[in-house]
Design a protein around this motif. Structure first.
Motif, PDB file in Angstrom:
ATOM      1  N   LYS A  58       0.840  -1.213   0.000  1.00 48.70           N
ATOM      2  CA  LYS A  58       0.000   0.000   0.000  1.00 48.70           C
ATOM      3  C   LYS A  58       0.868   1.254   0.000  1.00 48.70           C
ATOM      4  N   ALA A  59       1.940   1.251   0.779  1.00 49.20           N
ATOM      5  CA  ALA A  59       2.836   2.415   0.848  1.00 49.20           C
ATOM      6  C   ALA A  59       3.534   2.639  -0.487  1.00 49.20           C
ATOM      7  N   LEU A  60       4.043   1.570  -1.076  1.00 48.57           N
ATOM      8  CA  LEU A  60       4.735   1.708  -2.364  1.00 48.57           C
ATOM      9  C   LEU A  60       3.800   2.250  -3.437  1.00 48.57           C
ATOM     10  N   SER A  61       2.586   1.775  -3.454  1.00 45.01           N
ATOM     11  CA  SER A  61       1.599   2.251  -4.420  1.00 45.01           C
ATOM     12  C   SER A  61       1.265   3.722  -4.177  1.00 45.01           C
ATOM     13  N   LEU A  62       1.054   4.075  -2.930  1.00 42.89           N
ATOM     14  CA  LEU A  62       0.691   5.449  -2.587  1.00 42.89           C
ATOM     15  C   LEU A  62       1.795   6.436  -2.951  1.00 42.89           C
ATOM     16  N   TRP A  63       3.043   6.094  -2.664  1.00 48.63           N
ATOM     17  CA  TRP A  63       4.158   6.977  -2.984  1.00 48.63           C
ATOM     18  C   TRP A  63       4.681   6.765  -4.397  1.00 48.63           C
ATOM     19  N   GLU A  64       4.079   5.831  -5.130  1.00 45.70           N
ATOM     20  CA  GLU A  64       4.422   5.581  -6.536  1.00 45.70           C
ATOM     21  C   GLU A  64       5.922   5.324  -6.712  1.00 45.70           C
ATOM     22  N   MET A  65       6.414   4.376  -5.916  1.00 47.01           N
ATOM     23  CA  MET A  65       7.831   4.009  -5.965  1.00 47.01           C
ATOM     24  C   MET A  65       7.985   2.496  -5.972  1.00 47.01           C
ATOM     25  N   SER A  66       9.099   2.052  -6.543  1.00 43.70           N
ATOM     26  CA  SER A  66       9.480   0.647  -6.409  1.00 43.70           C
ATOM     27  C   SER A  66      10.062   0.455  -5.008  1.00 43.70           C
ATOM     28  N   LYS A  67      10.157  -0.785  -4.587  1.00 40.56           N
ATOM     29  CA  LYS A  67      10.753  -1.082  -3.281  1.00 40.56           C
ATOM     30  C   LYS A  67      12.190  -0.565  -3.226  1.00 40.56           C
ATOM     31  N   GLU A  68      12.920  -0.741  -4.326  1.00 43.12           N
ATOM     32  CA  GLU A  68      14.319  -0.295  -4.375  1.00 43.12           C
ATOM     33  C   GLU A  68      14.418   1.223  -4.226  1.00 43.12           C
ATOM     34  N   GLN A  69      13.564   1.953  -4.923  1.00 39.03           N
ATOM     35  CA  GLN A  69      13.567   3.415  -4.839  1.00 39.03           C
ATOM     36  C   GLN A  69      13.139   3.866  -3.440  1.00 39.03           C
ATOM     37  N   PHE A  70      12.091   3.266  -2.912  1.00 36.74           N
ATOM     38  CA  PHE A  70      11.543   3.637  -1.612  1.00 36.74           C
ATOM     39  C   PHE A  70      12.598   3.487  -0.520  1.00 36.74           C
ATOM     40  N   THR A  71      13.320   2.358  -0.529  1.00 37.37           N
ATOM     41  CA  THR A  71      14.277   2.078   0.543  1.00 37.37           C
ATOM     42  C   THR A  71      15.615   2.785   0.369  1.00 37.37           C
ATOM     43  N   LYS A  72      15.693   3.715  -0.561  1.00 37.26           N
ATOM     44  CA  LYS A  72      16.858   4.600  -0.708  1.00 37.26           C
ATOM     45  C   LYS A  72      16.472   6.046  -0.446  1.00 37.26           C
ATOM     46  N   THR A  73      15.221   6.274  -0.067  1.00 32.21           N
ATOM     47  CA  THR A  73      14.683   7.627   0.070  1.00 32.21           C
ATOM     48  C   THR A  73      14.737   8.101   1.521  1.00 32.21           C
ATOM     49  N   PRO A  74      15.311   9.299   1.759  1.00 31.38           N
ATOM     50  CA  PRO A  74      15.207   9.878   3.099  1.00 31.38           C
ATOM     51  C   PRO A  74      13.730  10.121   3.424  1.00 31.38           C
ATOM     52  N   SER A  75      13.309   9.740   4.620  1.00 34.23           N
ATOM     53  CA  SER A  75      11.889   9.836   4.957  1.00 34.23           C
ATOM     54  C   SER A  75      11.370  11.262   4.850  1.00 34.23           C
ATOM     55  N   ARG A  76      12.209  12.259   5.094  1.00 34.52           N
ATOM     56  CA  ARG A  76      11.756  13.653   5.018  1.00 34.52           C
ATOM     57  C   ARG A  76      11.288  14.031   3.616  1.00 34.52           C
ATOM     58  N   LEU A  77      11.766  13.326   2.597  1.00 33.96           N
ATOM     59  CA  LEU A  77      11.394  13.669   1.219  1.00 33.96           C
ATOM     60  C   LEU A  77      10.012  13.157   0.829  1.00 33.96           C
ATOM     61  N   THR A  78       9.372  12.391   1.696  1.00 36.59           N
ATOM     62  CA  THR A  78       8.020  11.904   1.406  1.00 36.59           C
ATOM     63  C   THR A  78       6.960  12.886   1.891  1.00 36.59           C
ATOM     64  N   ALA A  79       7.409  13.962   2.538  1.00 43.22           N
ATOM     65  CA  ALA A  79       6.470  14.905   3.155  1.00 43.22           C
ATOM     66  C   ALA A  79       6.773  16.331   2.732  1.00 43.22           C
ATOM     67  N   GLU A  80       5.739  17.180   2.864  1.00 43.21           N
ATOM     68  CA  GLU A  80       5.973  18.606   2.725  1.00 43.21           C
ATOM     69  C   GLU A  80       6.662  19.079   3.997  1.00 43.21           C
ATOM     70  N   PRO A  81       7.545  20.038   3.878  1.00 43.20           N
ATOM     71  CA  PRO A  81       8.212  20.528   5.092  1.00 43.20           C
ATOM     72  C   PRO A  81       7.202  21.109   6.085  1.00 43.20           C
ATOM     73  N   MET A  82       7.349  20.708   7.336  1.00 41.54           N
ATOM     74  CA  MET A  82       6.512  21.276   8.396  1.00 41.54           C
ATOM     75  C   MET A  82       7.148  22.596   8.827  1.00 41.54           C
ATOM     76  N   GLU A  83       6.350  23.445   9.413  1.00 41.19           N
ATOM     77  CA  GLU A  83       6.930  24.619  10.038  1.00 41.19           C
ATOM     78  C   GLU A  83       7.849  24.133  11.149  1.00 41.19           C
ATOM     79  N   ARG A  84       8.930  24.843  11.412  1.00 41.32           N
ATOM     80  CA  ARG A  84       9.936  24.369  12.355  1.00 41.32           C
ATOM     81  C   ARG A  84       9.362  24.046  13.727  1.00 41.32           C
ATOM     82  N   GLU A  85       8.554  24.914  14.293  1.00 41.34           N
ATOM     83  CA  GLU A  85       8.024  24.679  15.636  1.00 41.34           C
ATOM     84  C   GLU A  85       7.061  23.497  15.640  1.00 41.34           C
ATOM     85  N   GLN A  86       6.235  23.376  14.606  1.00 43.80           N
ATOM     86  CA  GLN A  86       5.309  22.244  14.509  1.00 43.80           C
ATOM     87  C   GLN A  86       6.089  20.936  14.434  1.00 43.80           C
ATOM     88  N   ARG A  87       7.136  20.918  13.633  1.00 43.43           N
ATOM     89  CA  ARG A  87       7.961  19.722  13.496  1.00 43.43           C
ATOM     90  C   ARG A  87       8.650  19.390  14.824  1.00 43.43           C
TER      91      ARG A  87
END
Length: 147
Positions: A58-87
């Motif tokens: 489900k995650a791979l489909s949602l992020w439209e990535m192969s397993k190989e691509q997904f497991t080389k991705t920094p997790s922060r790149l799957t999200a929009e940047p949060m405001e600093r204080e919120q993060r």
């Protein structure tokens, strides 16, 4: 990912929340059950810029990535940047409580599609000695954002 990591995800979720992440059939491999779950499940390691180390089908489909691509991705790149204080507040809550429930945020697929995740649980993953070895997230509700 292997059966050890699958068990860590399940055991850590139960440790922090007191609940089962997914219903488990003792006759089937844990990894297979996570992989085929209707719940989106993903995790990352402990690197300074944490790299995703698991995403189910489900995650791979949602992020439209192969397993190989997904497991080389920094997790922060799957999200929009949060405001600093919120993060900062978000990570303080996960650190102090071991998990955060009912998280909502905007995510971005590999092709640039934006979507909300709603009612997500983010938790610290523990190894067999109770030591921190990453974080994981799980959610069911996704709302696509039309451009």
């Amino acid at each position: 990912m292997n059966e050890t990591h699958a068990r860590r995800l399940l055991n850590s979720y139960k440790h922090w929340t007191g609940k089962e992440l997914i219903p488990i059939d003792s006759k089937l491999p844990l990894l297979e059950q996570l992989e085929e779950s209707a719940v989106v499940i993903l995790s990352h390691g402990t690197e300074p810029d944490p790299i995703l180390n698991y995403g189910n089908a489900k995650a791979l489909s949602l992020w439209e990535m192969s397993k190989e691509q997904f497991t080389k991705t920094p997790s922060r790149l799957t999200a929009e940047p949060m405001e600093r204080e919120q993060r900062a507040e978000f990570f303080r809550n996960v650190t102090s409580n071991g998990y955060v429930d009912n998280y909502t945020g905007i995510r971005i697929s590999a092709t640039g599609r934006r979507f909300y995740i709603k009612a997500a649980t983010v938790w610290n993953v523990l190894d067999e000695q109770g030591q921190y070895c990453g974080q994981a997230a799980a959610f069911r509700t996704i709302v696509r954002i039309e451009s």
